[in-house]
Design an enzyme around this catalytic site. Sequence first.
Site, PDB file in Angstrom:
ATOM      1  CG  ASP A 129       0.513  -1.088   7.716  1.00  0.00           C
ATOM      2  OD1 ASP A 129       1.449  -1.847   7.957  1.00  0.00           O
ATOM      3  OD2 ASP A 129       0.655   0.146   7.630  1.00  0.00           O
ATOM      4  CG  HIS A 131      -0.331   4.493   4.708  1.00  0.00           C
ATOM      5  ND1 HIS A 131      -1.111   3.696   5.499  1.00  0.00           N
ATOM      6  CD2 HIS A 131      -1.111   5.553   4.348  1.00  0.00           C
ATOM      7  CE1 HIS A 131      -2.320   4.243   5.628  1.00  0.00           C
ATOM      8  NE2 HIS A 131      -2.342   5.367   4.927  1.00  0.00           N
ATOM      9  CG  HIS A 149       4.043  -1.976  10.918  1.00  0.00           C
ATOM     10  ND1 HIS A 149       3.101  -1.234  11.582  1.00  0.00           N
ATOM     11  CD2 HIS A 149       4.277  -1.318   9.762  1.00  0.00           C
ATOM     12  CE1 HIS A 149       2.778  -0.176  10.842  1.00  0.00           C
ATOM     13  NE2 HIS A 149       3.487  -0.203   9.736  1.00  0.00           N
ATOM     14  CG  HIS A 196      -0.442   0.165   2.530  1.00  0.00           C
ATOM     15  ND1 HIS A 196       0.520  -0.655   3.072  1.00  0.00           N
ATOM     16  CD2 HIS A 196      -0.735   1.087   3.497  1.00  0.00           C
ATOM     17  CE1 HIS A 196       0.784  -0.258   4.312  1.00  0.00           C
ATOM     18  NE2 HIS A 196       0.051   0.813   4.591  1.00  0.00           N
ATOM     19  CG  HIS A 210      -4.153  -0.286   6.293  1.00  0.00           C
ATOM     20  ND1 HIS A 210      -4.110  -0.091   7.657  1.00  0.00           N
ATOM     21  CD2 HIS A 210      -3.146   0.475   5.778  1.00  0.00           C
ATOM     22  CE1 HIS A 210      -3.131   0.751   7.942  1.00  0.00           C
ATOM     23  NE2 HIS A 210      -2.537   1.112   6.825  1.00  0.00           N
ATOM     24  CG  ASP A 228       4.564   3.164   7.360  1.00  0.00           C
ATOM     25  OD1 ASP A 228       3.713   3.536   6.527  1.00  0.00           O
ATOM     26  OD2 ASP A 228       4.297   2.364   8.281  1.00  0.00           O
ATOM     27  CG  HIS A 229       4.257   0.056   4.372  1.00  0.00           C
ATOM     28  ND1 HIS A 229       4.303  -1.242   4.832  1.00  0.00           N
ATOM     29  CD2 HIS A 229       3.693   0.793   5.366  1.00  0.00           C
ATOM     30  CE1 HIS A 229       3.774  -1.291   6.047  1.00  0.00           C
ATOM     31  NE2 HIS A 229       3.401  -0.069   6.391  1.00  0.00           N
TER      32      HIS A 229
HETATM   33 ZN   LIG Z   1       2.606   0.935   8.102  1.00  0.00          ZN
HETATM   34 ZN   LIG Z   2      -0.463   1.788   6.515  1.00  0.00          ZN
END
Ligand SMILES: [Zn+2]
Ligand SMILES: [Zn+2]
Length: 296
Positions: free
Chosen positions: A203, A54, A261, A52, A132, A56-57
């Site tokens: 996530d 976001h 995570h 996805h 998510h 942080d990924h």
């Molecule tokens: Zn995340």
């Molecule tokens: Zn996320």
Amino acid sequence: MPGWQDTSSKLSATALVREGDVFLFDCGEGTQLQLMRSSVKRSRIHSIFIGHLHGDHLYGIAGLLSTLHLDGRETPLNVFGPEGLQVFLNAAFRTSYLQFGFKLTLKELPRGFRGRVLDEEDFYVEALPLDHSIFCLGWRFQEKDKPGVFNLERAEELGIPRGPLYGRLQHGENITLSDGRIITPDMVLGGPRPGKSVVYCLDTQFSERSIRLADKCTTLIHETTFGPDAIDMARERKHSTMEDAARVAKEAGAQTLIATHFSTLYDGRQIAQIGDDAREVFEPITIARDLLEVEI
Ligand SMILES: [Zn+2]
Ligand SMILES: [Zn+2]
């Protein structure tokens, strides 16, 4: 099969290494630096899977791809991810005047996509939407079953002459001996050897879909952002607690769970305690940390 490496327990990236090929799941900021500190060879990256969008990924992918270009890479590379990934990457590459010297195949997956994204001779990778706050895909890396082991002793007992007939039986063919006897493969082959599987669920909140994706897998890698003190926050932000992940592993019949995570709310000691509590639901659980390597 594969070793894997969690290159960051908050900024996510997990490398699955199988027969030298590297399959990278997510690419959070700093991934290329962590790869340099690890035993994973970036030149051997076969495919990158972004679950996805976001940050942080995702935020490490432009830098990593740029470095692969500067390395003089010529081997093609696949990138799979949700729709919107192309716009993000194009903006980065156009802005920095980057033109790749290798073939980059970006496959954007539309909202709701489910199915195989890679299907090779001895393994496949499939995606399934998780649950998510934005569209997010979970992944299953599945080795295909291998044929059973050839029983040489049994073949000799049956009087099968050594040579090409052995190969034909191993390829599933019936053979006829010179005395007219028909030999079928099951007479000399053991049962098929099941392939291993790794499932990546980041996530997501607790979901039946994760259970389906992780069905009887060898290793489940599942996000465990929160502990039991923050169940409301987990539900609100559509993340999981470690107990949620343990329930998924248990109901899916997974062999092992790797928890990763973690919220920055927790220090290492607290995470260890959360892990101990979750082990009442499912065991074994491995608590991930940066650069951890696990043999699967
Ligand atoms: Zn995340
Ligand atoms: Zn996320």
